[in-house]
Design a protein around this motif. Structure first.
Motif, mmCIF file in Angstrom:
data_model
loop_
_atom_site.group_PDB
_atom_site.id
_atom_site.type_symbol
_atom_site.label_atom_id
_atom_site.label_comp_id
_atom_site.label_asym_id
_atom_site.label_seq_id
_atom_site.Cartn_x
_atom_site.Cartn_y
_atom_site.Cartn_z
ATOM 1 N N ILE A 156 3.473 -2.885 6.781
ATOM 2 C CA ILE A 156 2.666 -4.108 6.707
ATOM 3 C C ILE A 156 1.262 -3.780 6.206
ATOM 4 O O ILE A 156 0.684 -4.520 5.390
ATOM 5 C CB ILE A 156 2.601 -4.796 8.084
ATOM 6 N N THR A 157 0.712 -2.683 6.693
ATOM 7 C CA THR A 157 -0.643 -2.288 6.294
ATOM 8 C C THR A 157 -0.710 -2.013 4.794
ATOM 9 O O THR A 157 -1.651 -2.442 4.112
ATOM 10 C CB THR A 157 -1.085 -1.042 7.082
ATOM 11 N N ILE A 158 0.263 -1.299 4.264
ATOM 12 C CA ILE A 158 0.282 -1.000 2.830
ATOM 13 C C ILE A 158 0.402 -2.289 2.023
ATOM 14 O O ILE A 158 -0.278 -2.470 1.004
ATOM 15 C CB ILE A 158 1.428 -0.029 2.502
ATOM 16 N N LEU A 159 1.251 -3.205 2.467
ATOM 17 C CA LEU A 159 1.391 -4.485 1.770
ATOM 18 C C LEU A 159 0.079 -5.258 1.781
ATOM 19 O O LEU A 159 -0.323 -5.828 0.759
ATOM 20 C CB LEU A 159 2.501 -5.313 2.417
ATOM 21 N N CYS A 160 -0.603 -5.273 2.924
ATOM 22 C CA CYS A 160 -1.900 -5.947 3.010
ATOM 23 C C CYS A 160 -2.926 -5.284 2.094
ATOM 24 O O CYS A 160 -3.725 -5.971 1.450
ATOM 25 C CB CYS A 160 -2.399 -5.943 4.453
ATOM 26 N N CYS A 161 -2.902 -3.967 2.026
ATOM 27 C CA CYS A 161 -3.831 -3.246 1.138
ATOM 28 C C CYS A 161 -3.631 -3.685 -0.309
ATOM 29 O O CYS A 161 -4.603 -3.959 -1.026
ATOM 30 C CB CYS A 161 -3.617 -1.737 1.267
ATOM 31 N N MET A 162 -2.389 -3.756 -0.742
ATOM 32 C CA MET A 162 -2.123 -4.125 -2.129
ATOM 33 C C MET A 162 -2.497 -5.578 -2.392
ATOM 34 O O MET A 162 -3.108 -5.897 -3.424
ATOM 35 C CB MET A 162 -0.642 -3.885 -2.450
ATOM 36 N N ALA A 163 -2.140 -6.471 -1.478
ATOM 37 C CA ALA A 163 -2.406 -7.897 -1.686
ATOM 38 C C ALA A 163 -3.897 -8.190 -1.704
ATOM 39 O O ALA A 163 -4.412 -8.866 -2.613
ATOM 40 C CB ALA A 163 -1.716 -8.711 -0.598
ATOM 41 N N PHE A 164 -4.622 -7.682 -0.720
ATOM 42 C CA PHE A 164 -6.040 -8.027 -0.610
ATOM 43 C C PHE A 164 -6.897 -7.259 -1.625
ATOM 44 O O PHE A 164 -7.945 -7.750 -2.038
ATOM 45 C CB PHE A 164 -6.527 -7.772 0.821
ATOM 46 N N THR A 165 -6.452 -6.084 -2.036
ATOM 47 C CA THR A 165 -7.168 -5.378 -3.091
ATOM 48 C C THR A 165 -7.016 -6.099 -4.418
ATOM 49 O O THR A 165 -7.966 -6.189 -5.208
ATOM 50 C CB THR A 165 -6.664 -3.931 -3.216
ATOM 51 N N ALA A 166 -5.820 -6.620 -4.683
ATOM 52 C CA ALA A 166 -5.617 -7.404 -5.900
ATOM 53 C C ALA A 166 -6.505 -8.641 -5.904
ATOM 54 O O ALA A 166 -7.118 -8.979 -6.924
ATOM 55 C CB ALA A 166 -4.146 -7.802 -6.027
ATOM 56 N N LEU A 167 -6.593 -9.313 -4.751
ATOM 57 C CA LEU A 167 -7.468 -10.486 -4.642
ATOM 58 C C LEU A 167 -8.925 -10.088 -4.840
ATOM 59 O O LEU A 167 -9.683 -10.772 -5.552
ATOM 60 C CB LEU A 167 -7.275 -11.146 -3.275
ATOM 61 N N SER A 168 -9.335 -8.993 -4.214
ATOM 62 C CA SER A 168 -10.723 -8.530 -4.343
ATOM 63 C C SER A 168 -11.052 -8.176 -5.787
ATOM 64 O O SER A 168 -12.143 -8.470 -6.280
ATOM 65 C CB SER A 168 -10.953 -7.308 -3.442
#
Length: 292
Positions: A156-168
């Motif tokens: 879950i943490t890795i998925l959140c990293c990818m999603a929120f980094t893309a948004l950022s």
């Protein structure tokens, strides 16, 4: 790919060399930890002690701490990836893009290098925060998460990293100066604690505000982490009272409700995956146009 890897290494060195940037990328998580350690945890424990008089102080503290660390890990997945995009802003503000354009480096390689480096930073820093959280829960609260639970949290943490980094990356592509980026990153690091329902439980907010927060991907990512972090600590606190367990899950954002609609885990995962794909494409297009 050697060119892309060289760009990634260069951006990683730039991030970790700037210790102040590293600190500010963790500011939101640090603020949350200090707030609960010094002030808010006692308030939550006292309130839950009155609600569950049969639960021990240790059981209640373990639940509050596990809930808190889920929020800390979630914040780190957002702010560290954002902080790792500082080289993108610096290169644009200093005119370094012009140097890249006259070198044998293609624009897509630059774009991939910036995005990959940011995701790597987010994952590495979030894993460090996660390890510290697990050790704290184990040694201080005597709550050792199972290997299966940890594996799920890591995913879950890795998925959140990818999603929120893309948004950022998409948002940062519109920022032109390092001063504006620093101000933006500082504000985001502190405000996101409220947006993700990490500083105070969403159940203590007005229903309309709570529903708005739960509709955002930040709260849904936090929900996925909270379900894993609190799985071993909620049951000992509430005992066999299923109704009380449901109330606590809603109040603390372990179950995210938008109005009367319970956001299922599958939908939350789908939102994060969609964010990763959509904002990666949009941010890549924006960065590519900016380099041009």
């Amino acid at each position: 790919m050697r060119v892309v890897w060289a760009i990634v290494q260069r951006n990683l060195r730039l991030f970790f060399r700037d210790r102040l940037n590293v600190f500010f990328s963790l500011l939101g998580a640090i603020i949350l930890f200090l707030l609960y350690t010094l002030f808010l945890a006692r308030l939550q424990i006292d309130g839950l002690s009155q609600t569950f008089p049969d639960a021990t102080d240790q059981e209640i503290r373990a639940f509050v701490d596990s809930w808190m660390f889920a929020g800390i890990v979630l914040l780190s997945t957002i702010t560290t990836g954002l902080g790792a995009l500082a080289p993108l802003v610096e290169d644009g503000g200093s005119g370094r893009f012009k140097d890249f354009l006259v070198s044998p480096v293609r624009r897509w390689q630059l774009v991939l290098g910036y995005l990959t480096a940011a995701v790597v930073v987010a994952i590495v820093m979030s894993m460090i925060v996660l390890v510290l959280s697990i050790l704290y829960l184990g040694f201080v609260d005597d709550t050792w998460l199972s290997a299966e639970r940890i594996a799920q949290i890591v995913g879950i943490t890795i998925l959140c990293c990818m999603a929120f980094t893309a948004l950022s990356a998409f948002v940062v592509s519109y920022i032109r100066t390092t001063a504006a980026f620093s101000g933006f990153a500082t504000v985001i690091g502190t405000v996101l604690g409220f947006v993700a329902g990490a500083y105070i439980p969403v159940g203590s907010l007005p229903e309309a505000v709570a529903s708005t927060i739960n509709a955002l991907p930040f709260a849904q990512g936090a929900m996925l982490l909270r379900r894993q972090f609190t799985d071993q600590t909620l049951a000992p606190m509430v005992g066999d009272n299923a109704q009380a367990a449901d109330s606590i899950r809603e109040f603390y954002g372990i179950d995210a409700f938008v109005g009367d609609f319970l956001v299922p885990s599958q939908l939350a995962f789908g939102v994060l995956v969609a964010m990763t794909v959509v904002f990666t494409v949009l941010s890549a297009a924006r960065i590519r146009a900016r380099i041009r």
